[in-house]
Design a protein around this motif. Structure first.
Motif, PDB file in Angstrom:
ATOM      1  N   MET A   2       0.841  -1.190   0.000  1.00  0.00           N
ATOM      2  CA  MET A   2       0.000   0.000   0.000  1.00  0.00           C
ATOM      3  C   MET A   2       0.879   1.244   0.000  1.00  0.00           C
ATOM      4  O   MET A   2       2.106   1.143   0.074  1.00  0.00           O
ATOM      5  N   GLU A   4      -3.654  -2.404  -2.018  1.00  0.00           N
ATOM      6  CA  GLU A   4      -4.784  -1.611  -1.558  1.00  0.00           C
ATOM      7  C   GLU A   4      -5.315  -0.763  -2.718  1.00  0.00           C
ATOM      8  O   GLU A   4      -4.565  -0.011  -3.353  1.00  0.00           O
ATOM      9  N   GLU A  49      -7.199   1.869  -2.896  1.00  0.00           N
ATOM     10  CA  GLU A  49      -7.095   3.324  -2.771  1.00  0.00           C
ATOM     11  C   GLU A  49      -5.687   3.814  -3.141  1.00  0.00           C
ATOM     12  O   GLU A  49      -5.530   4.849  -3.778  1.00  0.00           O
ATOM     13  N   SER A  50      -4.669   3.052  -2.725  1.00  0.00           N
ATOM     14  CA  SER A  50      -3.290   3.423  -3.061  1.00  0.00           C
ATOM     15  C   SER A  50      -3.051   3.293  -4.568  1.00  0.00           C
ATOM     16  O   SER A  50      -2.339   4.104  -5.159  1.00  0.00           O
ATOM     17  N   SER A  56      -9.467  -0.615   1.361  1.00  0.00           N
ATOM     18  CA  SER A  56      -8.840  -0.399   2.675  1.00  0.00           C
ATOM     19  C   SER A  56      -9.670  -1.076   3.774  1.00  0.00           C
ATOM     20  O   SER A  56      -9.108  -1.582   4.747  1.00  0.00           O
TER      21      SER A  56
END
Lengths: 132, 100, 110
Positions: free
Chosen positions: A54, A93, A95-96, A116
């Motif tokens: 991440m 992840e 979002e990353s 996440s």
């Protein structure tokens, strides 16, 4: 107290859940390489291992890394060797990934993309969390 | 789970990542340069206040003192602990995740 | 340290591992084996070639457990066990075979 009950018949039941969390880009610092070495050596102990990438750790898995001009070792092919070490739970992840404009096709190894929230849930289930 | 953060939120994303991954009811402890996240009137304050509705947040007193930060400058709802309190928090949780 | 093969001198580390991967040739492997009083047969070469291919693909030398398993998968169960590999490479299959294959010393125990 948490009693650890050894089960000789079923070694899997004795395996500890160990999660490695990688949040640093490769080459700028030594974290990524150190983490990889620990994962490879730790794989010998046949525990229930997962590896999460991440934040900038995602960049470790970017395709087409070429360190020739830097004169440092390109260790990215070793991520594909994790499978031969029976380290098969690789997560990134979502979002990353989105924040960095990356999708799974940009990565050099098959991974599972989790939110996440899903990763937080997995973290909660671990016996050991190791951060790099 | 206990989450510790030790980086300034003005320089690193460790706090953001922590807040993204923290589950309701988990506990957050701000140490070292992360104690700046506990102060009032910053661009971080709203984020911290939102987190306070779902998580207990602690900050390490000795790190505040060293940086000249006094209790009156700390966001209401954040609790200050000393080293003994840090140890107690670690002991209360099965797992500690350090966002560094 | 160094090793001399066919009149050429190649640099090695203090344990005899080849310093430069691209220096490797089968003659160097045979010369290293010779120093250990070991005659390389087809069975040795199978393992050495496997290691070179593995390294080519992943840029690391496999741990002995990984090597054993992979050899069993590729060359048959009768060869995928440590007894067989230790008979071929008594100084430790990963260590000794990696040395002959011109690879760096593997990390880990054996």
């Amino acid at each position: 107290m948490n009693e650890i009950v050894e089960d000789a018949e079923n070694p899997e039941a004795n395996a500890k859940k160990i999660m490695y969390i990688n949040r640093r880009a490769p080459y700028g610092t030594i974290y990524a390489l150190e983490a990889l070495e620990v994962v490879l050596i730790g794989a010998m102990f046949e525990q229930d291992v997962s590896v999460v990438f991440m934040d900038d750790g995602i960049f470790q898995l970017k395709k087409n890394q070429d360190t020739l001009a830097l004169d440092v070792k390109n260790f990215s092919p070793a991520f594909r060797a994790l499978e031969t070490y029976e380290v098969e739970k690789l997560y990134v992840e979502k979002e990353s990934m989105q924040a960095r404009g990356l999708s799974c096709e940009d990565l050099l190894v098959p991974v599972l993309e989790l939110s996440s929230i899903e990763i937080a849930e997995l973290m909660e289930q671990q016996d050991v969390l190791l951060n790099f | 789970m206990l989450h510790t953060v030790n980086k300034s939120p003005f320089e690193k994303t460790s706090l953001d990542t922590c807040l993204r991954l923290v589950r309701t009811g988990a506990v957050i402890l701000l140490i070292e340069d992360a104690v700046y996240a506990a102060t009032k009137n910053t661009v971080i304050e709203a984020k911290i206040k939102r987190a306070l509705t779902q998580n207990r947040i602690y900050v390490l007193g000795p790190d505040l003192d060293a940086r000249g930060l006094q209790d009156s400058e700390i966001i209401d709802g954040i609790e200050v602990v000393d080293y003994g309190g840090f140890v107690d928090l670690a002991g209360e949780h099965r797992n500690v995740q350090s966002w560094f | 340290m160094s090793i001399e093969v066919n009149g050429n001198v190649f640099e090695t580390d203090e344990e005899g591992y080849l310093a430069t991967l691209s220096d490797w040739s089968p003659d160097i492997a045979a010369a290293m084996a010779n120093e250990d009083d070991c005659d390389l047969g087809d069975n040795h070469w199978e393992v050495i070639n496997f290691l070179r291919n593995y390294y080519e693909e992943y840029q690391i030398a496999p741990a002995v457990r990984v090597l054993t398993k992979a050899i069993g998968k590729k060359l048959g169960a009768d060869k995928g066990n440590s007894k067989y590999l230790y008979e071929l490479f008594p100084y430790g299959p990963a260590k000794q075979a990696c040395k002959y294959a011109g690879l760096p010393k593997p990390t880990g125990c054996v």
